[in-house]
Write an enzyme that holds these catalytic residues in place. Structure first.
Site, short mmCIF file in Angstrom:
data_model
loop_
_atom_site.label_atom_id
_atom_site.label_comp_id
_atom_site.label_asym_id
_atom_site.label_seq_id
_atom_site.Cartn_x
_atom_site.Cartn_y
_atom_site.Cartn_z
N ASN A 35 0.86 -1.18 0.00
CA ASN A 35 0.00 0.00 0.00
C ASN A 35 0.89 1.23 0.00
OD1 ASN A 35 -1.91 2.01 0.41
ND2 ASN A 35 -2.25 1.51 2.56
N TRP A 36 0.93 1.93 -1.14
CA TRP A 36 1.82 3.08 -1.26
C TRP A 36 1.28 4.32 -0.56
CZ3 TRP A 36 4.88 3.83 -6.44
CH2 TRP A 36 5.73 2.73 -6.62
N LYS A 37 0.03 4.30 -0.15
CA LYS A 37 -0.58 5.45 0.52
C LYS A 37 -0.40 6.71 -0.35
CE LYS A 37 0.11 3.14 4.90
NZ LYS A 37 0.41 3.26 6.34
N HIS B 86 -9.49 1.15 5.57
CA HIS B 86 -8.13 1.25 6.12
C HIS B 86 -8.14 2.10 7.38
CE1 HIS B 86 -3.88 2.28 6.50
NE2 HIS B 86 -3.63 1.20 5.77
N GLU C 238 -6.26 4.29 8.56
CA GLU C 238 -5.99 5.73 8.42
C GLU C 238 -7.21 6.48 7.91
OE1 GLU C 238 -1.21 5.08 7.73
OE2 GLU C 238 -2.54 5.27 6.00
N GLU D 227 -5.02 -4.95 11.00
CA GLU D 227 -3.94 -3.99 11.16
C GLU D 227 -4.18 -3.18 12.44
OE1 GLU D 227 -4.01 -1.35 7.78
OE2 GLU D 227 -6.00 -0.63 8.34
N GLY E 144 3.29 1.98 10.75
CA GLY E 144 4.30 3.00 10.55
C GLY E 144 5.09 3.38 11.78
N SER F 103 3.75 -2.39 10.24
CA SER F 103 5.21 -2.41 10.38
C SER F 103 5.80 -3.76 10.01
CB SER F 103 5.61 -2.02 11.81
OG SER F 103 5.24 -0.68 12.08
N GLY G 179 2.98 -1.41 4.24
CA GLY G 179 2.96 0.01 3.93
C GLY G 179 4.30 0.50 3.42
N GLY G 180 5.06 1.17 4.27
CA GLY G 180 6.29 1.82 3.85
C GLY G 180 7.29 0.91 3.17
#
Length: 252
Positions: free
Chosen positions: A9-11, A92, A94, A162, A168, A207, A228-229
């Site tokens: 997921n590049w957000k 999600h 966020e 999640e 993150g 993470s 994610g990251g």
């Protein structure tokens, strides 16, 4: 048996120049047909990513519940399909936190995506305060109950657990904590959709890195990861794919 899925997921990251990272990811996916690899991209990058990376599943990060209308800044399931997306994230953490989306919103979005032929990765998870209060299981069960559409099945629905406090931050629950919540999620799915629940994949997200992926993926009822990251570059994402390839098959 449920196929392992590693989804990135590049957000709100990425650019046309950054799409070169997908080339190596797509090659890795093609080299390991026993697992599934997917990347959820910003809407502006979906079409160019699909054009350059045959064989890599490309999807959106959100979708509106309506097919069309006066919804400035939103994107419909039909628009995602036209851009070449094969799936979308919904619910999600966020978006639940920043846009105040509810489980009912996630349900409606999942229904809309499915109606237009998109697969769905439906996200659930507790906050740090909810976990500290001993309410993690109840929160996840309630989110699943309110978010999962009727007659959902593994052909199009994937669940992602999640914990919001792990995203993150570099923090992850213990493997026992992950196994406990995934077992609870599996049981809740069975109460909602019966035997079809056994074909629904449950991913862990929060993470995930090349260092901890192998242990997480070997945990009971963990059918993959939502990353994610670490999905933003091939250098960080490929070790997670490699861990999935080496992971033992998960029993239903």
């Amino acid at each position: 048996m449920r196929r392992t899925l590693i989804a990135g997921n590049w957000k709100m990251h990425g650019s046309l120049a950054a799409l070169g990272e997908l080339d190596a990811i797509a090659r890795s996916a093609a080299a390991h047909p026993g697992i599934d690899v997917a990347v959820a991209l910003p809407a502006t990058l979906i079409a160019p990513a699909v054009a350059r990376t045959a064989g890599l599943a490309v999807g959106g990060q959100d979708v509106h519940s309506a097919d069309f209308g006066a919804h400035t800044g939103c994107i419909s399931a039909a628009m995602l399909r036209e851009a070449g997306a094969g799936f979308t994230l919904v619910g999600h953490s966020e978006r639940r936190a920043d846009q105040h989306e509810t489980s009912q919103d996630a349900w409606a979005k999942a229904e809309a995506a499915h109606r237009h032929g998109l697969s769905v990765i439906l996200c659930v998870g507790e906050t740090e305060a909810e976990r500290d209060a001993g309410r993690a299981a109840r929160v996840v069960q309630a989110q699943i109950e309110k978010s999962v559409p009727e007659k959902a099945c593994g052909d199009w629905l994937t669940l992602a657990y999640e914990p919001r406090w792990a995203i993150g931050t570099g923090r992850t629950p213990t493997l026992d904590d992950i196994a406990e919540v995934h077992a609870i999620a599996r049981a809740k799915l069975r109460t909602l959709v019966g035997g079809a629940a056994d074909a629904i994949r449950i991913l862990y997200g929060g993470s995930v890195t090349g260092t901890n992926a192998a242990a997480i993926l070997a945990t009971d009822n963990v059918d993959g990861a939502l990353v994610g990251g670490a999905s933003l570059t091939a250098a960080r994402f490929l070790p997670i794919i490699a861990a999935a390839v080496q992971s033992p098959e998960h029993a239903t």
